[in-house]
Write an enzyme that holds these catalytic residues in place. Structure first.
Site, PDB file in Angstrom:
ATOM      1  N   GLY A  69       0.812  -1.200   0.000  1.00 27.74           N
ATOM      2  CA  GLY A  69       0.000   0.000   0.000  1.00 27.74           C
ATOM      3  C   GLY A  69       0.850   1.256   0.000  1.00 27.74           C
ATOM      4  O   GLY A  69       0.495   2.261  -0.625  1.00 27.74           O
ATOM      5  N   CYS A 323       5.093   8.264  23.576  1.00 29.38           N
ATOM      6  CA  CYS A 323       6.039   7.414  24.303  1.00 29.38           C
ATOM      7  C   CYS A 323       6.004   5.963  23.850  1.00 29.38           C
ATOM      8  O   CYS A 323       6.653   5.116  24.440  1.00 29.38           O
ATOM      9  CB  CYS A 323       5.748   7.483  25.798  1.00 29.38           C
ATOM     10  SG  CYS A 323       6.136   9.101  26.484  1.00 29.38           S
TER      11      CYS A 323
END
Length: 491
Positions: A69, A323
């Site tokens: 893709g 994070c």
């Protein structure tokens, strides 16, 4: 172990397995050859193209297969820009596009092109007025507009019909990244180019789709050969292509009933999470969204630790939190939306998910969040006037032991308690999310109403999370300058 990361990829659909095994026996030859084995392979390729075109709502000769893709998107952007280079070099992309599109935009800029990044609202939908204005700019020169059908991180479905109408009026082609929606529905009319990726709907990885409508100016770049209209050089992975086409048809046939069922389960999660887990924000559009995906963010938790805790509890989920990546930068999607990025969890349910599995996830989530928050020393009980354990914030006007937080020394507002500091400074420089917000929460009650807390934070996520915390807590974010953020206590 429930797998709740369908938006990233799905295991092969049973039909994909069957089709691939059959194609390995019948479709191993080069489909460009004229001998018997080549003709047999060509028939399989043509049948896969026709089936895929039917699912896309276009002609078979408008569809080519790509190695991924991502490759399909890069080829689409480059080909459309090259084909319309005489019109202009301005590329329009939404700020929440997949990174493959944003990387293509960066390459276009590096080559001297112009890029206009369209803003989105807090629910992730592109701003239609901005789209219309950008297409109608007096200097013209808009070569292409890229817009995903639905966002991969928060599930928000974009207003493609309206954008397509604007593009038609402006004479600008619309490229739709339909990777997240092809399993559920035929794309709405009006697109000029469209891409998809088979592993998003239960086909094999390594198969992408690129459809280009007849009449769209398109000039593929790079070396070409006789395969796939010269746009995707190299021998096609025919067994995988056949499996991708067969599985797309199969999942589309199942989509109506499965969509309704999964939407009900997602509604259950959207409703239950804020009730079960305090200080949680569900993000994305509440109605215009993918049926199987929900995303929420938890204050005072970091995404990577939360993912590990849920994995230990037996649930595979994903995150767009800053994070949870090695870059330690906020998700560009959450940043563009201006929503809380810390403790972000994306739950995307695969077909066949049961209510019992969702209930088990909801039962495990509160303890997972509690355990992560406990390790980060959240502000529970920090308003009793005692020093914060690590000494990073104080309310008595004296310097903390390590000098990281001090009273501003400004006069208290009228009516404030005698001796109460009008402001505090919290030094969170060098500390990553969600620590700056945790330290802010620990001291906000130690200034009077109207008092100011100044937070020094150089973590990029602070620009999202401090304003989001203020919104959730009813305080006023006064803005930032460099690494300095100012918050006014409102209640």
């Amino acid at each position: 172990m429930p797998y709740f990361d369908a938006a990233s990829g799905l295991p092969p659909h049973p039909v994909a397995r069957q089709a691939m095994l059959a194609a390995l026996d019948e479709g191993w030859a080069d489909p460009t050859r004229l001998h018997r084995e080549g003709r047999r392979a060509r028939l399989l390729l043509d049948a896969a193209r026709e089936s895929t075109a039917e699912s896309l709502g276009c002609r078979p000769d408008e569809v080519v297969f790509a190695p991924s893709g991502t490759r399909a998107l890069h080829t689409a952007v480059a080909g459309a820009l090259t084909g319309r280079r005489r019109v202009g070099n301005r590329l329009l992309v939404s700020a929440v596009e997949h990174s493959a599109v944003l990387h293509a935009a960066e390459a276009h800029e590096a080559g001297g092109g112009r890029v206009y990044r369209l803003g989105v609202d807090r629910e992730g939908r592109v701003l239609l007025e901005e789209v219309r204005d950008a297409l109608a700019e007096e200097d013209g020169g808009a070569a292409l507009l890229c817009l995903q059908s639905a966002n991969h991180e928060v599930g928000t479905v974009q207003p493609l019909a309206e954008v397509a109408s604007y593009c038609l009026d402006a004479g600008v082609p619309l490229l739709v990244d339909a990777a997240q929606t092809l399993a559920w529905q035929t794309p709405p009319a009006g697109w000029s180019l469209l891409t998809g990726s088979a592993h998003k709907w239960g086909g094999p990885a390594g198969v992408g789709l690129l459809a280009v409508r007849k009449g769209t100016r398109f000039a593929p770049t790079g070396p070409q050969d006789e395969r796939e209209r010269g746009w995707m050089p190299g021998a096609p992975g025919l067994p995988a292509i056949v499996a991708a086409a067969a599985s797309l048809r199969a999942v589309r046939a199942e989509s109506a009933g499965e969509s309704e069922r999964l939407r009900t389960l997602v509604d259950r999660i959207r409703t239950a999470v804020p009730q079960l887990v305090p200080d949680t924000e569900v993000v994305g559009h509440p109605r215009e969204r993918l049926p199987h995906l929900v995303t929420f963010s938890c204050l005072y938790a970091d995404g990577e630790s939360l993912l590990h805790a849920l994995d230990e509890a037996g649930f595979s989920v994903s995150s767009g939190s800053s994070c949870s990546s090695s870059t330690l930068t906020p998700s560009h999607v959450l940043r563009a939306m201006g929503v809380l990025s810390e403790g972000n969890v994306r739950v995307s349910l695969p077909p066949g998910t049961t209510g019992a599995e969702v209930d088990a996830f909801l039962a495990a989530l509160p303890e997972a969040v509690r355990s992560v928050r406990a390790r980060l020393d959240p502000p529970t009980g920090a308003a009793d006037g005692a020093a914060v354990p690590d000494g990073t914030a104080v309310a008595d006007g004296t310097a903390a032991p390590d000098g990281t937080a001090v009273a501003d020394g400004t006069a208290a507002p009228d009516g404030a308690a005698a001796g109460a500091p009008a402001g505090l400074t919290v030094d969170a420089l060098g500390r990553r999310c969600p620590i700056p917000v945790i330290e802010l929460a620990k001291v906000i009650d130690r200034v009077p109403v109207g008092g100011i807390v100044t937070v020094l934070a150089d973590d990029e996520a602070a620009r999202l999370d401090i304003p989001a915390w203020c919104r959730m807590r009813g305080h006023r974010y006064l803005g930032s300058e460099g690494t300095t953020h100012r918050v006014a206590r409102e209640q």
